[in-house]
Write an enzyme that holds these catalytic residues in place. Structure first.
Site, short mmCIF file in Angstrom:
data_model
loop_
_atom_site.label_atom_id
_atom_site.label_comp_id
_atom_site.label_asym_id
_atom_site.label_seq_id
_atom_site.Cartn_x
_atom_site.Cartn_y
_atom_site.Cartn_z
CD GLU A 56 26.38 -33.26 -75.16
OE1 GLU A 56 27.00 -32.51 -74.74
OE2 GLU A 56 26.55 -33.87 -76.20
CG ASP A 62 29.89 -36.25 -73.78
OD1 ASP A 62 30.42 -36.96 -74.83
OD2 ASP A 62 29.30 -35.39 -73.76
ZN LIG Z 1 29.28 -35.90 -76.44
#
Ligand SMILES: [Zn+2]
Length: 478
Positions: free
Chosen positions: A345, A371
């Site tokens: 990511e 996240d």
């Molecule tokens: Zn992250």
């Protein structure tokens, strides 16, 4: 911001969460009481009523289990201690993924697998920054992800400090041959991060030989923050690094007093050929519609500093634990619930993109991402239709007891972005974000900053939302 935040367990004092600091049993009692209240409050209303008594019982069992079972927390601790930071292309990341696969198998999750993804492979190497004029000082620094290195002997140059892009433009004739420092104060992550992502291009266009940024954070203890950066086609690639808030302000003050400032920058950073990695996943397969999927997860990779505990080991372990608890409790929903650890990511998003491509044949009814750190959960940000919003709010009401019931409009996440662009409803776990950017992408993103009770409530919120959406009689409308 001047509260107990710097202590190892920052939420134990004057936190904003009324349940913070209470003993687990007390939280559990509050949670169960509130679940009952929520059940009563929602027993009567209207046409939007979609949840059954069995759904509410399942939610109670999941919350109860999440708040009492420490397995997920212990695994998060074990993972970050054993493997450390997990940058794409690193051995650490792949060893952590091997461990996840073995452990998911041992949990008895269904269809445990690692799906291959090629990821960028940037390495930092040795690096340093040193103030050499008007006095000597080593500047704590971190090269930014994707940066080129300096020549082996380093770069020594005069520094031009600017507050923003507009000031650089106004003083462009002073930038040639210099190191430009962007001393841009933190406004919000989204606004201030542009100096990290676009700073090198702007400085190079003005003729600078390297660029530095003030770390993107509202709070600093001489900690530099790394993160991804961009170059542009046709613009010279110059080294780009972050120094601390304290030193950026120091250099700015020196310049304001008319001092000549010189810095020596050395960086060995380079980009190697793409490396193999994997999206790791395991699931509870739906009994009625196995090909309809609620996916939830976080990213397995991190920057190459600290432990990647809050960004995003916690998100991965919370999603995984949510699915493990369903399995352990014998809760099998109508549709599949899948926990995914997306790779890469931070500096590529290759995992999220590959997942959406590899699973285009399946119907995803909802994608949930964590996240933003596993701090005290507040609810979810939701992107989808009004009809779906009404249903997820009904489910959210069951989480009011643990303070995680607020479902707001707008949300999602980077890794589920590719799915959402295909029309899949998306959701991001919302947490108390006060402390996240203090530690984000630093050597201080370590497990001691997180709290097991807050983590447990994140697990509960993810588990209840995922399970109930997967078990609806009709699929969540698009
Ligand atoms: Zn992250």
């Amino acid at each position: 911001m001047a509260d107990s935040g710097a202590s190892p367990r920052p939420n134990r004092g004057a936190g904003t969460d009324p349940t913070a600091g209470d003993h687990l049993v007390r939280i559990r009692h509050i949670a169960l009481t509130a679940l009952t209240t929520a059940t009563l409050a929602h027993a009567v209303p209207a046409a939007a009523q979609t949840l059954t008594g069995e759904h509410r019982q399942a939610a109670e069992r999941l919350v109860d289990a999440a708040l009492t079972d420490r397995t997920g927390w212990e695994r998060l601790t074990e993972m970050v201690d054993a493997f450390g930071p997990r940058l794409s292309g690193s051995v650490n990341l792949e060893l952590a993924l091997d461990w996840m696969l073995e452990t998911m198998e041992a949990d008895g999750l269904d269809a445990v697998r690692g799906e291959p993804v090629m990821v960028p492979h940037w390495v930092r190497g040795e690096e340093s920054a040193r103030l050499v004029m008007p006095r000597e000082r080593d500047l704590p620094m971190l090269g930014l992800g994707g940066s080129v290195g300096t020549p082996p002997g380093g770069i020594r140059a005069e520094v031009l400090v600017v507050s923003d892009f507009a000031e650089l433009e106004a003083r462009a004739d002073e930038a040639r041959g210099r190191i430009v420092l962007f001393d841009a104060p933190f406004v919000s992550y989204g606004l201030t991060v542009q100096y990290r992502t676009r700073g090198a291009v702007a400085a190079a266009e003005a003729g600078a030989v390297a660029s530095l940024i003030r770390s993107v954070t509202p709070h600093s203890q001489q900690t530099p923050h790394t993160g991804v950066m961009d170059y542009a086609e046709g613009v010279e690639r110059i080294p780009h690094a972050a120094i601390t808030v304290e030193d950026a302000e120091l250099l700015h003050r020196l310049q304001d007093r008319g001092e000549r400032i010189e810095v020596e920058l050395r960086m060995e950073a380079k980009t190697l050929p793409d490396a193999p990695s994997r999206n790791v996943m395991g699931q509870v397969t739906g009994w009625e519609h196995p090909d309809e999927v609620v996916v939830l997860g976080g990213h397995s990779d991190s920057w190459d500093v600290g432990q990647g505990a809050m960004d995003d080991g916690g998100g991965v372990l919370a999603a995984w634990e949510a699915v493990r608890l369903m399995k352990a409790l014998g809760l099998r929903p109508r549709r599949t619930v899948r926990a995914v650890a997306w790779t890469n990511e931070e500096n590529g998003l290759r995992g999220g993109e590959a997942y959406a491509e590899d699973h285009a044949e399946e119907t995803h009814v909802l994608a949930i991402e964590s996240d933003g750190g596993v701090f005290s959960p507040e609810g979810f940000g939701f992107m989808g239709s009004d009809a779906a919003y009404a249903i997820v709010r009904e489910i959210g009401a069951l989480l009011d007891g643990i303070g995680a019931g607020e479902i707001t409009r707008g949300g999602g996440g980077a890794d589920i972005g590719p799915l959402m662009r295909q029309g899949v409803p998306g959701m991001g776990l919302q947490v108390d974000s006060t402390r996240y950017f203090w530690f984000h992408h630093t050597d201080a993103d370590t497990i001691d900053k997180l709290d097991p009770d807050e983590f447990a409530r994140c697990v509960a919120a993810m588990a209840v939302m995922a399970y109930l959406v997967a078990d609806l009689a009709e699929p969540l409308p698009r």
